[in-house]
Design a protein around this motif. Structure first.
Motif, short mmCIF file in Angstrom:
data_model
loop_
_atom_site.label_atom_id
_atom_site.label_comp_id
_atom_site.label_asym_id
_atom_site.label_seq_id
_atom_site.Cartn_x
_atom_site.Cartn_y
_atom_site.Cartn_z
N ARG A 12 0.84 -1.22 0.00
CA ARG A 12 0.00 0.00 0.00
C ARG A 12 0.86 1.26 0.00
O ARG A 12 0.51 2.26 -0.64
CB ARG A 12 -0.91 -0.01 1.23
N PHE A 56 -6.65 5.94 2.23
CA PHE A 56 -7.97 5.39 1.94
C PHE A 56 -8.83 6.42 1.21
O PHE A 56 -8.55 7.61 1.20
CB PHE A 56 -8.68 4.90 3.22
N HIS A 58 -13.07 7.63 0.73
CA HIS A 58 -14.32 7.58 1.50
C HIS A 58 -15.37 8.43 0.80
O HIS A 58 -15.07 9.53 0.33
CB HIS A 58 -14.12 8.08 2.93
N HIS A 65 -15.85 2.92 1.25
CA HIS A 65 -14.61 3.19 1.98
C HIS A 65 -13.64 2.05 1.74
O HIS A 65 -14.04 0.88 1.68
CB HIS A 65 -14.91 3.31 3.48
N GLY A 66 -12.35 2.36 1.60
CA GLY A 66 -11.37 1.30 1.44
C GLY A 66 -10.01 1.83 1.05
O GLY A 66 -9.82 3.03 0.85
N ASP A 67 -9.06 0.89 0.95
CA ASP A 67 -7.70 1.23 0.53
C ASP A 67 -7.53 0.89 -0.94
O ASP A 67 -8.51 0.59 -1.65
CB ASP A 67 -6.67 0.51 1.40
N ILE A 69 -6.25 -1.71 -2.37
CA ILE A 69 -6.63 -3.08 -2.72
C ILE A 69 -8.14 -3.18 -2.82
O ILE A 69 -8.69 -3.79 -3.76
CB ILE A 69 -6.08 -4.07 -1.67
N ARG A 70 -8.86 -2.59 -1.86
CA ARG A 70 -10.32 -2.61 -1.90
C ARG A 70 -10.84 -1.91 -3.15
O ARG A 70 -11.84 -2.31 -3.75
CB ARG A 70 -10.85 -1.95 -0.62
N TRP A 71 -10.17 -0.84 -3.59
CA TRP A 71 -10.56 -0.15 -4.81
C TRP A 71 -10.48 -1.09 -6.02
O TRP A 71 -11.40 -1.13 -6.85
CB TRP A 71 -9.68 1.07 -5.04
N ILE A 73 -10.73 -4.23 -6.03
CA ILE A 73 -11.76 -5.26 -5.91
C ILE A 73 -13.14 -4.70 -6.23
O ILE A 73 -13.90 -5.26 -7.04
CB ILE A 73 -11.74 -5.86 -4.49
N ASP A 74 -13.48 -3.55 -5.60
CA ASP A 74 -14.84 -3.01 -5.75
C ASP A 74 -15.06 -2.30 -7.07
O ASP A 74 -16.13 -2.41 -7.67
CB ASP A 74 -15.13 -2.04 -4.60
N PHE A 80 -9.28 -10.82 -4.77
CA PHE A 80 -8.28 -10.25 -3.88
C PHE A 80 -6.86 -10.52 -4.38
O PHE A 80 -6.05 -9.61 -4.51
CB PHE A 80 -8.46 -10.81 -2.46
#
Length: 630
Positions: A12, A56, A58, A65-67, A69-71, A73-74, A80
């Motif tokens: 990250r 992150f 938001h 909301h996320g970091d 990696i979450r971006w 994914i979403d 993952f």
């Protein structure tokens, strides 16, 4: 995959979140952050924010909301591991190989966080119990109020070896051991790591408990005063800074970050209203911790204790930072009064004394200079040469070429001014040499003096170093006063060059600061140097490079008399101390050989570079076959 929390945090940190989001979403700069219309729901006014500092995104509208990696994914719809692999390739990181045991640990990782939080809650309850009375008394003696105690999560670990296992039956023994809370010994029952200690939780950047620190309360014990958790899947002490999750937001308001020696110093500063402080965890400040600090501010302040151990720790931090230096990124150092730590200073002199120190920290360069200058007595040419060698060792550790050159120039100038202090300045009517009048003159050397100058012994004379330095200074008059003190001291040991040095200094004193025209040397003042051997005498050289080379030549010139004097002194000792004198002479001869090598290397490298430059220029002016072009 063996993806530890530390590895994911490193991933990250290497990828800028806004640059990833910007590929598919239009972002607008908003102070230290970015804003946009949320890509996850329809909206007309921006409520989606991206913070690179916090790591992150938001949305205040839909709650997304996320970091990074979450971006992936979403927003990209990746799995993952696919998201991790793509980001790792971009960051130049290698994804760890599959490890079944690591996979099982990854499944338990959330459980480890639960274990650490459960242990923290238990420590806090113990502090308020009867067994925690001694810990409460200690906190009272330190002046910590209830707000500080609760805010930093102080707790107490009782003396019993099996107390934690009995208090936390919901967690299996292997998890307690993996979290560093219990110690497993072959063929013996595991036991609690922390006993009879005042406890403090250690958090990650997201504010989750990942480890503990404990201070011993029992007197007359051989146990270490402070004890930290061992490295675990959650905790890497070399990559963690105590209180970073609180100090990070505070530093964005203050524009600074303070590094103190231990977590009790952090808490003492916070209790006094100084919130932007962190501490390493039982180790010297590491390279990874320095990089963490630079993600917050460009010039964090290192403020270690005023005792010898604290100052050694500050110097270790300084030397570890040298290879990492880059433009605008450095360390600043605060030297506390001898024998005091931040808590002592606050108690004895108040908040104002600490603020005054923090407002005027030393630069990293100043710290290196004063530390090495004061490291040992400098009462002989050899000890002064040792100082120079130590300073140049620090310079060699710097990787960035521009910063390395600037450090070398500044430290050598300070060394020269210290090793060769100025003589009495010449002023009209006072202390003048016979060949001087009230204004710059054209003193001529006698034929015998000119012959001795041209035929002087030693490698410097063979390549005309003395004459080259005088001629170089005349062509770059802005450098004369920079080296005036060193040259004036040197003139006392070289009567042949003294008239030329005095002429240059007095001429420079009459120049305006903006006047960079060369000074015309009187005929016969110095023997004409071989201009092909020294880059700073060649036409067309970059002025900055010429001045750097000229400074090195001045350094070599003034070093020679001190070396020769030391050799004469060693030789004179042979009758009274033959063994000691012989050893000293051999050491000085080795230094003399090194001096000759440096001088020869300087001349050959400069000449080779100049010849190469001439060859390139001639090739450009002529055809490829060597004939002139129209």
């Amino acid at each position: 995959m063996a993806l530890t929390p530390q590895w994911l945090d490193e991933l990250r940190s290497r990828v800028t979140l806004s640059s990833v989001i910007m590929r598919t979403t239009k972002l607008q700069k908003a102070g230290h952050e970015w804003k946009a219309c949320c890509p996850f729901h329809d909206e007309k006014s921006p409520s989606f924010t991206v913070s690179d500092q916090k790591g992150f995104y938001h949305c205040f509208g839909c709650g997304a909301h996320g970091d990074v990696i979450r971006w992936m994914i979403d927003q990209r719809g990746l799995q993952f591991m696919d998201a991790v692999k793509e980001l790792a390739a971009e960051a130049g990181m290698e994804v760890p190989a599959p490890d079944p045991r690591a996979a099982r640990r990854a499944e338990q990782r959330a459980g480890l966080h639960d274990v650490m939080q459960g242990a923290q809650d238990w420590f806090v309850r113990n502090l308020q119990s009867n067994s925690g009375a001694g810990a409460r008394d200690y906190l009272k003696s330190r002046g910590f109020n209830q707000h500080t105690i609760e805010r930093f999560g102080f707790g107490y670990a009782p003396a019993e070896r099996q107390a934690m296992k009995a208090a936390l039956p919901e967690f299996e023994e292997p998890l307690l051991i993996e979290g560093g809370l219990r110690i497993a010994v072959d063929d013996k029952e595991p036991y609690d790591r922390f006993r009879s200690r005042l406890m403090l939780p250690i958090h990650d950047v997201r504010g989750r408990v990942i480890a503990f620190g404990g201070r011993i309360l029992e007197a007359n014990t051989k146990a270490p005063k402070y004890l930290n958790s061992p490295d675990t899947p959650l905790f890497d002490k070399g990559r963690t800074l105590y209180n970073l999750h609180r100090a990070g937001p505070a530093s964005r308001q203050s524009g600074r970050m303070i590094v103190v020696e231990g977590y009790m110093d952090v808490i003492a500063l916070a209790a006094a209203g100084i919130e932007d402080a962190v501490a390493p965890l039982g180790t010297a400040l590491t390279e990874n911790q320095i990089e963490l600090l630079w993600r917050m501010v460009e010039a964090p302040i290192v403020c270690f204790d005023g005792d010898a151990a604290g100052q050694r720790a500050a110097m270790r931090a300084a030397t570890r930072a040298l290879p990492l230096l880059r433009p605008s990124h450095t360390l600043r150092i605060v030297r506390l009064p001898s024998g005091l730590d931040p808590d002592d200073l606050l108690n004895q002199k108040g908040r104002g004394a600490m603020d005054a120190l923090l407002e005027s920290p030393q630069s990293l360069l100043d710290t290196l200079w004063f530390h090495e200058r004061d490291a040992q007595p400098l009462d002989s040419p050899e000890s002064k040469a040792g100082l120079k060698a130590r300073l140049l060792d620090h310079v060699e550790a710097i990787a960035h070429p521009d910063i390395k050159a600037l450090y070398k120039r500044e430290l050598l100038e300070r060394f020269s001014n210290f090793a060769f202090p100025p003589r009495q300045a010449h002023r009209s009517g006072q202390g003048k040499r016979p060949w001087q009048s009230g204004k710059p003159v054209n003193p001529l050397l006698s034929p015998d003096s000119k012959r001795r100058l041209r035929n002087a012994s030693g490698p410097a004379a063979k390549v005309g170093l003395s004459a080259a330095v005088i001629t170089g200074l005349a062509r770059h008059p802005g450098q004369i006063m920079r080296h005036a003190d060193v040259l004036a001291r040197y003139a006392a040991s070289d009567r042949n060059l003294a008239p030329a040095i005095d002429f240059l200094i007095e001429s420079a004193e009459t120049l305006e600061p903006s006047d960079n025209l060369p000074i015309c040397l009187p005929e016969g003042l110095v023997a004409p140097p071989d201009e092909t051997r020294f880059s700073f005498l060649r036409e067309g050289i970059d002025p900055k490079a010429a001045c750097d080379d000229l400074a090195e030549a001045v350094s070599l010139l003034v070093e020679r008399p001190a070396l020769e004097a030391a050799l004469l002194a060693a030789t004179a000792r042979f009758e009274t101390d033959p063994e000691g004198a012989f050893a000293e002479q051999q050491r000085l001869l080795k230094r003399k050989l090194d001096f000759e090598r440096r001088l020869g290397q300087m001349v050959s490298e400069r000449a080779a570079a100049a010849a190469h430059s001439d060859s390139d220029r001639q090739t450009a002016e002529n055809g490829e076959d060597g004939t002139e072009t129209d």
